[in-house]
Design a protein around this motif. Structure first.
Motif, mmCIF file in Angstrom:
data_model
loop_
_atom_site.group_PDB
_atom_site.id
_atom_site.type_symbol
_atom_site.label_atom_id
_atom_site.label_comp_id
_atom_site.label_asym_id
_atom_site.label_seq_id
_atom_site.Cartn_x
_atom_site.Cartn_y
_atom_site.Cartn_z
ATOM 1 N N ARG A 204 23.553 58.444 -67.038
ATOM 2 C CA ARG A 204 23.697 59.538 -66.078
ATOM 3 C C ARG A 204 25.118 60.095 -66.157
ATOM 4 N NH1 ARG A 204 22.561 58.237 -60.135
ATOM 5 N NH2 ARG A 204 23.477 56.224 -60.681
ATOM 6 N N MET A 214 29.900 67.394 -57.970
ATOM 7 C CA MET A 214 29.126 68.629 -58.071
ATOM 8 C C MET A 214 27.650 68.355 -58.360
ATOM 9 S SD MET A 214 31.152 71.355 -57.703
ATOM 10 C CE MET A 214 31.728 70.427 -56.272
ATOM 11 N N GLN A 215 27.390 67.366 -59.233
ATOM 12 C CA GLN A 215 26.005 67.075 -59.607
ATOM 13 C C GLN A 215 25.946 65.716 -60.279
ATOM 14 O OE1 GLN A 215 24.125 70.231 -61.809
ATOM 15 N NE2 GLN A 215 22.122 69.258 -61.849
ATOM 16 N N GLY A 217 23.071 63.291 -62.540
ATOM 17 C CA GLY A 217 21.742 63.263 -63.149
ATOM 18 C C GLY A 217 21.798 62.832 -64.599
ATOM 19 N N VAL A 222 20.736 67.575 -66.282
ATOM 20 C CA VAL A 222 21.851 68.358 -65.752
ATOM 21 C C VAL A 222 22.098 69.582 -66.627
ATOM 22 C CG1 VAL A 222 24.324 68.330 -65.224
ATOM 23 C CG2 VAL A 222 22.908 66.348 -64.656
ATOM 24 N N ASN A 225 19.275 72.029 -65.916
ATOM 25 C CA ASN A 225 19.110 72.456 -64.521
ATOM 26 C C ASN A 225 20.415 72.294 -63.747
ATOM 27 O OD1 ASN A 225 15.997 72.745 -64.557
ATOM 28 N ND2 ASN A 225 16.330 70.667 -65.328
ATOM 29 N N PRO A 226 21.453 73.088 -64.097
ATOM 30 C CA PRO A 226 22.743 72.962 -63.414
ATOM 31 C C PRO A 226 22.647 73.373 -61.952
ATOM 32 C CG PRO A 226 22.712 74.920 -64.797
ATOM 33 C CD PRO A 226 21.457 74.168 -65.104
ATOM 34 N N ALA A 227 23.424 72.686 -61.116
ATOM 35 C CA ALA A 227 23.377 72.949 -59.675
ATOM 36 C C ALA A 227 24.175 74.183 -59.280
ATOM 37 C CB ALA A 227 23.898 71.729 -58.911
ATOM 38 N N ASN A 228 25.145 74.561 -60.102
ATOM 39 C CA ASN A 228 25.993 75.707 -59.762
ATOM 40 C C ASN A 228 26.645 76.253 -61.030
ATOM 41 O OD1 ASN A 228 28.277 73.955 -60.281
ATOM 42 N ND2 ASN A 228 28.003 73.142 -58.208
ATOM 43 N N VAL A 231 29.020 73.746 -63.068
ATOM 44 C CA VAL A 231 28.312 72.816 -63.952
ATOM 45 C C VAL A 231 27.740 73.575 -65.150
ATOM 46 C CG1 VAL A 231 26.369 71.217 -64.141
ATOM 47 C CG2 VAL A 231 27.784 71.221 -62.071
ATOM 48 N N LYS A 365 26.056 78.653 -56.176
ATOM 49 C CA LYS A 365 24.924 77.722 -56.249
ATOM 50 C C LYS A 365 23.729 78.366 -56.946
ATOM 51 C CE LYS A 365 26.150 75.031 -52.130
ATOM 52 N NZ LYS A 365 25.715 74.598 -50.775
#
Length: 377
Positions: A204, A214-215, A217, A222, A225-228, A231, A365
């Motif tokens: 991970r 920030m994230q 995974g 990651v 599928n970036p969180a923002n 990332v 986001k």
């Protein structure tokens, strides 16, 4: 072996500034976790708090379920390997590896057996009587790891251990660390600012910025599928293309991303997720590898670019191009090594929009939509 738990852990300095803020994370027994982020993001500070080398301002640390927030480093049974190797230059490899065990008062026979095992594991058997000055950077790094291994700690904390090596040695040591983890089965936390290390080594990734997580995974999750936007841009070279745009809806409700110079229809599978954002400014995100030189799928959308630069990397070419009129935006495309175009020329590429992302321009986001799985992990 041991799990490591950070229960809302923070580090505040005397001036009131946070080095780390409210990190809530559980690392499983035997897991290989990467702390990734730019310089000053708090990843090394977090590692040092786990090691006991930095005090914890708030929250609780547990190793193997045991609270260790105020336990001295020597009593945590974890090993730290630093960027600088920290070897004693006047000692041989054997003496360096034995030093900690001698300080503990371990029997000589036990020390010899552990050094033999660790040296065999790391390919250091023929170097045991050499001093650090007679070793390469990669060999010195192996000695630092060997010194940690002989202690038989519950977990290893690696603070940018590969950053002093050249590119070829870094690649070799990445593979060696992955193999070592498989053989030992111990919990490992590896701090780095190198995206390649993060993508190829860990179970991970924990991505940090300004002291905050920030994230978290699996690497490919990651990546896909970036969180923002942070990332999205940080976890790749070249990074995800992020272009200011507007999300429009026609009379029939069909959605499209309107860029300066192009209109790209939103794929049907994303329409329901994005419909509530229609009419709003957004940031359109697409990875460079999702732009193609040939239209192999009729769903791919044409996008004209003006070539600004071409980076020939041997295995592939990176095209940097501009879209737009008065305020052109540069985007990157990862193309085959056979693709060439002169600077200033216009080229037509084809965008696979299925992996696209939309981000809120104020918060950065991602706008939620069904996650993409690049491959089973």
């Amino acid at each position: 072996m041991a799990s490591i738990e950070l229960d809302h852990v923070s580090k505040m300095y005397a001036n009131g500034a946070y080095g780390v803020r409210d990190v809530d994370l559980t690392i499983a027994d035997g897991e290989f976790v990467i702390f990734l982020g730019p310089s000053g993001c708090g990843k090394s500070t977090t590692l040092r708090m786990i090691a006991g080398l930095e005090s914890v301002t708030a929250g609780e640390l547990r190793i193997g379920g045991r609270p260790v927030t105020h336990v001295p480093p020597r009593d945590r049974n974890i090993a730290v390997v630093f960027q600088s190797y920290a070897l004693y230059p006047h000692m041989t490899v054997r003496q360096n590896m034995a030093f900690g065990l001698k300080m503990r008062g371990s029997p000589a026979s036990e020390i010899d057996a552990k050094i033999r095992d660790a040296a065999g594991l790391l390919g250091l058997t023929s170097y045991l009587d050499r001093k650090p000055a007679a070793l390469s950077g990669g060999q010195r790094q192996r000695v630092a790891l060997g010194r940690a291994i002989v202690r038989e700690p519950e977990a290893f904390l690696l603070d940018e251990p590969l950053s002093n090596l050249d590119a070829q040695l870094r690649a070799e040591m990445r593979l060696e660390l992955v193999k070592l983890h498989r053989r030992l089965g111990r919990t490992i936390i590896h701090v780095t600012h190198d995206q390649v290390e993060a993508m190829t080594m860990g179970d991970r990734i924990v991505i940090m910025r300004d002291g905050e997580v920030m994230q978290v995974g699996r690497p490919l999750d990651v990546y896909a599928n970036p969180a923002n936007t942070f990332v999205a841009r940080f976890l790749a070279t070249p990074p995800m293309n992020l272009v200011p745009a507007t999300l429009s809806a026609d009379a029939d409700g069909a959605l499209a991303v309107v860029l300066d110079g192009a209109t790209l229809p939103v794929p049907g599978q994303h329409a329901a997720s994005y419909r509530s954002a229609a009419g709003r400014p957004i940031i359109f995100g697409l990875r460079p590898e999702d732009l193609h030189e040939a239209r192999q799928n009729q769903a791919w959308q044409p996008l004209e670019l003006t070539v600004v630069a071409m980076e020939a990397l041997g295995v592939e070419n990176i095209l940097i191009g501009q879209i737009g009129g008065e305020k052109p935006v540069e985007i990157a495309a990862r193309l085959s090594r056979h693709f060439h175009a002169p600077i200033g020329s216009k080229v037509m590429l084809y965008a696979d929009l299925a992996p696209m992302h939309l981000f809120d321009p104020e918060s950065g986001k991602v706008l939620p939509r069904p996650a993409i799985a690049l491959t089973a992990q």
